[in-house]
Design an enzyme around this catalytic site. Structure first.
Site, short mmCIF file in Angstrom:
data_model
loop_
_atom_site.label_atom_id
_atom_site.label_comp_id
_atom_site.label_asym_id
_atom_site.label_seq_id
_atom_site.Cartn_x
_atom_site.Cartn_y
_atom_site.Cartn_z
N HIS A 1 0.84 -1.08 0.00
CA HIS A 1 0.10 0.20 0.00
C HIS A 1 1.00 1.41 -0.03
O HIS A 1 2.14 1.31 0.00
CB HIS A 1 -0.85 -0.20 1.20
CG HIS A 1 -0.24 0.04 2.48
ND1 HIS A 1 0.45 -1.17 3.04
CD2 HIS A 1 -0.41 1.01 3.47
CE1 HIS A 1 0.74 -0.51 4.25
NE2 HIS A 1 0.17 0.70 4.55
N ASP B 1 5.70 4.50 5.23
CA ASP B 1 6.59 3.55 5.80
C ASP B 1 6.81 2.21 5.00
O ASP B 1 7.65 1.39 5.32
CB ASP B 1 6.29 3.12 7.22
CG ASP B 1 5.09 2.59 7.35
OD1 ASP B 1 4.10 3.10 6.62
OD2 ASP B 1 4.67 1.85 8.14
N HIS B 2 6.02 2.19 3.84
CA HIS B 2 6.24 1.04 3.03
C HIS B 2 6.78 1.48 1.47
O HIS B 2 7.13 0.75 0.71
CB HIS B 2 4.65 0.41 2.78
CG HIS B 2 4.44 -0.10 3.86
ND1 HIS B 2 4.26 -1.44 4.23
CD2 HIS B 2 3.87 0.52 5.24
CE1 HIS B 2 3.89 -1.81 5.40
NE2 HIS B 2 3.63 -0.87 6.02
N HIS C 1 1.10 3.88 2.18
CA HIS C 1 1.68 4.52 3.34
C HIS C 1 3.34 4.58 3.24
O HIS C 1 4.04 3.83 2.92
CB HIS C 1 1.19 4.03 4.55
CG HIS C 1 -0.19 4.50 4.97
ND1 HIS C 1 -0.94 3.42 5.55
CD2 HIS C 1 -0.76 5.61 4.49
CE1 HIS C 1 -2.01 4.30 5.85
NE2 HIS C 1 -2.09 5.42 5.09
N HIS D 1 -7.76 -1.80 5.28
CA HIS D 1 -6.78 -0.60 5.95
C HIS D 1 -7.56 0.59 5.64
O HIS D 1 -8.43 0.77 5.10
CB HIS D 1 -5.53 -0.83 5.37
CG HIS D 1 -4.37 -0.15 6.17
ND1 HIS D 1 -4.32 -0.20 7.59
CD2 HIS D 1 -3.51 0.47 5.85
CE1 HIS D 1 -3.34 0.79 7.87
NE2 HIS D 1 -2.72 1.11 6.92
N HIS E 1 5.91 -5.70 11.78
CA HIS E 1 5.57 -4.52 11.53
C HIS E 1 4.96 -4.21 12.98
O HIS E 1 3.99 -3.64 13.13
CB HIS E 1 4.31 -4.34 10.74
CG HIS E 1 3.68 -3.09 10.20
ND1 HIS E 1 2.76 -2.38 10.85
CD2 HIS E 1 4.06 -2.44 9.19
CE1 HIS E 1 2.52 -1.23 10.33
NE2 HIS E 1 3.19 -1.18 9.37
#
Length: 320
Positions: A62, A66-67, A64, A144, A273
């Site tokens: 996805h 941090d990914h 976001h 999510h 995570h």
């Protein structure tokens, strides 16, 4: 198939954990696949025994930060190194606009074949994300705050053990013919005989399978995707005591991850995570998350950066 955890923290990096990234080393070929690419992932590559020159496919769960914040830097560095044979990226619809915008704005030159594939329609239609002669990749939508997807990698069944004595008894000449027969192929010999390799091989060996599932609240789709997998890598952002927060932010608790593993009947669960709120020294630690999960699914491990798991021998875990 070997897994290397390059980042196991959620949201922000900590002193001991970088943000999300997971590398999969494929057997019988010099090729790596990457799942998510948080900020600093290329630095994690440098600290590991992995080589970015072998990177071939990147799967994004996805959008976001941090990914994905590590993607532009990693792709640009591959271009500067000049040793990439090409990269295929898979992820949500906005991935293309994000990457093309950053690379264009920074005048980054991508000197290798580069293609972005959206998985949203693929997941909706229950189609295959990628397939070659050895592997199949599928995905499912998760629950999510923005569109997010779990990925499953299945190794196709491999030929069974080749019966060398039987081949010799049939006066089949060794050499390239044996190689084809070991793969179960049909060959024509110089004397005109047609030999079916399947007649000289034992039962097929089942391939291995892994599922990478983050970010999501407890999801029936994740259970469906993970059915019977050898290894489930599942987010465990919150402790059970913070379930209300997990529902608010659409993340899983350690118990939710364990329940997913139990209902899916997987071989092993690895928690990743992890929220920095549970860093060592705080009242509640990662080991407490592991304890909660094990109460539901005993065969659970806690991921940490640079931990490696050999899927051929799931019991083998080591640090690098």
């Amino acid at each position: 198939m070997q897994i290397t955890f390059l980042g196991t923290s959620s949201g922000v990096p900590t002193r001991s954990r970088n943000v999300s990234a997971l590398a999969l080393r494929l057997p019988q070929r010099s090729e790596l696949w990457l799942f998510d690419c948080g900020e600093g992932t290329q630095h994690q590559f440098l600290r590991s025994d992995l080589r970015t020159s072998q990177l071939r496919r990147i799967f994004i769960t996805h959008m976001h930060g941090d990914h994905i914040y590590g993607l532009p830097g990693l792709l640009a560095s591959l271009g500067l190194a000049g040793n990439s044979s090409g990269i295929d990226l898979y992820g949500p619809n906005p991935l293309s606009n994000y990457l093309n915008g950053v690379l264009k704005s920074s005048s980054s030159r991508i000197s290798y074949p580069f293609q972005i594939h959206s998985v949203e329609k693929v997941a909706e239609d229950n189609q295959i994300v990628f397939e070659d002669k050895d592997f199949i990749v599928r995905c499912k939508p998760l629950i999510h705050r923005i569109p997010a997807f779990a990925y499953r990698v299945d190794q196709k069944p491999r030929p069974g053990r080749f019966n060398l004595e039987k081949a010799k008894a049939f006066n089949i000449p060794p050499g390239p013919v044996f190689a084809k027969l070991k793969l179960g192929q049909q060959v024509r010999l110089e004397d005109g005989r047609i030999i079916n390799g399947k007649d000289f091989c034992g039962p097929q060996k089942a391939g291995k399978s892994i599922v990478y599932c983050t970010d999501t609240i407890f999801s029936k789709a994740a259970i469906q995707l993970a059915k019977g997998a050898d290894l489930l890598i599942h987010e465990s952002t919150f402790a059970d005591k913070d379930t209300d927060m997990a529902f608010q932010r659409k993340h899983s608790t350690s118990r939710m991850a364990a329940q997913t593993a139990k209902e899916a009947g997987v071989g092993k669960l690895v928690l990743t995570h992890l929220s920095p709120r549970y860093a060592p020294g705080n009242a509640f630690s990662p080991n407490d998350l592991l304890k909660e999960a094990k109460e539901i699914f005993p065969n659970t491990l806690l991921a940490k950066d640079f931990m490696q798991i050999d899927i051929e021998k799931p019991e083998t875990v080591r640090d690098t």
